[in-house]
Motif scaffolding. Structure first.
Motif, short mmCIF file in Angstrom:
data_model
loop_
_atom_site.label_atom_id
_atom_site.label_comp_id
_atom_site.label_asym_id
_atom_site.label_seq_id
_atom_site.Cartn_x
_atom_site.Cartn_y
_atom_site.Cartn_z
N ASP A 148 -35.29 82.13 -44.11
CA ASP A 148 -34.71 82.18 -42.78
C ASP A 148 -35.47 81.18 -41.90
O ASP A 148 -36.67 81.34 -41.68
N ALA A 155 -34.44 80.41 -38.70
CA ALA A 155 -34.24 80.89 -37.32
C ALA A 155 -34.55 79.86 -36.24
O ALA A 155 -35.62 79.88 -35.64
N ARG A 163 -29.24 78.14 -40.54
CA ARG A 163 -30.34 79.10 -40.43
C ARG A 163 -30.95 79.49 -41.78
O ARG A 163 -32.16 79.63 -41.90
N ARG A 167 -35.27 88.90 -42.08
CA ARG A 167 -34.78 87.97 -41.06
C ARG A 167 -35.84 87.84 -39.97
O ARG A 167 -36.50 88.81 -39.62
N LYS A 168 -35.97 86.65 -39.44
CA LYS A 168 -36.99 86.39 -38.42
C LYS A 168 -36.76 87.20 -37.15
O LYS A 168 -37.71 87.47 -36.41
N ASP A 169 -35.51 87.60 -36.87
CA ASP A 169 -35.24 88.36 -35.66
C ASP A 169 -35.30 89.87 -35.87
O ASP A 169 -35.00 90.64 -34.97
N TYR A 170 -35.70 90.30 -37.06
CA TYR A 170 -35.83 91.74 -37.33
C TYR A 170 -37.07 92.24 -36.58
O TYR A 170 -38.14 91.64 -36.68
#
Length: 179
Positions: free
Chosen positions: A63, A65, A71, A146-149
């Protein structure tokens, strides 16, 4: 045995519009491709006698991101037992079209790797025979790599539905512990 740069050159010659980049780092060569003809490229690498990549060493997700236009990447490490050469293929996967073709019909061992990539990153593998979570519970929400987790969350908001049940079972099982 072919050198990785030579193999990358063969891929670039055969699929000039599909190869986006060829990089080398510490003697390891990576071929970055568009995802649309992934299956065709992988079948070529598997079935061409002078290449014969018969072993999928690993498949994983990445990922980026916000660091790249696409992405995600799915990274394939291929090895030829017969010729003892290797290559890394990276297929770009955009966030708004987060799917790619499965390679399980070429390498059966891709089955669990693709399931892990789906489970951790949410990348769907088209044509996979049994695409479901492999590490996380089926009712888990989100994709942990995922980097946004969220790294830390209010457990009241983001508690796994099976958490309380699992704790209760663990407490009941303490009765049976051997001391």
């Amino acid at each position: 045995m072919m050198e990785p740069k030579e193999i990358a050159g063969l891929i670039k010659d055969r699929y000039p519009t599909e190869v986006k980049d060829i990089t080398e780092f510490r003697g390891q060569v990576s071929v970055v491709i568009k995802k649309d003809r992934l299956k065709e490229i992988m079948k070529y690498l598997f079935s061409t006698p002078e290449l014969y990549f018969d072993y999928l060493e690993d498949l994983c997700g990445v990922d980026y991101a916000g660091k790249k236009d696409n992405r995600f990447e799915v990274v394939y490490h291929l090895y030829s037992m017969r010729h003892r050469h290797m290559i890394r293929i990276k297929a770009e996967v955009p966030e708004d079209d987060c799917n790619i073709d499965s390679v399980t019909d070429i390498w059966a061992g891709a089955n669990w790797h693709e399931r892990e990539c789906f489970d951790m990153f949410g990348i769907r593998f088209n044509g996979h025979p049994d695409l479901r979570r492999i590490l996380m519970p089926e009712d888990w929400e989100g994709y942990p790599l995922r980097k946004d987790y969220p790294l830390k969350a209010d457990l009241g908001e983001m508690e796994w539905k099976g958490y309380k049940e699992t704790i209760e079972i663990a407490e009941r099982n303490k009765i049976y512990e051997i001391r």
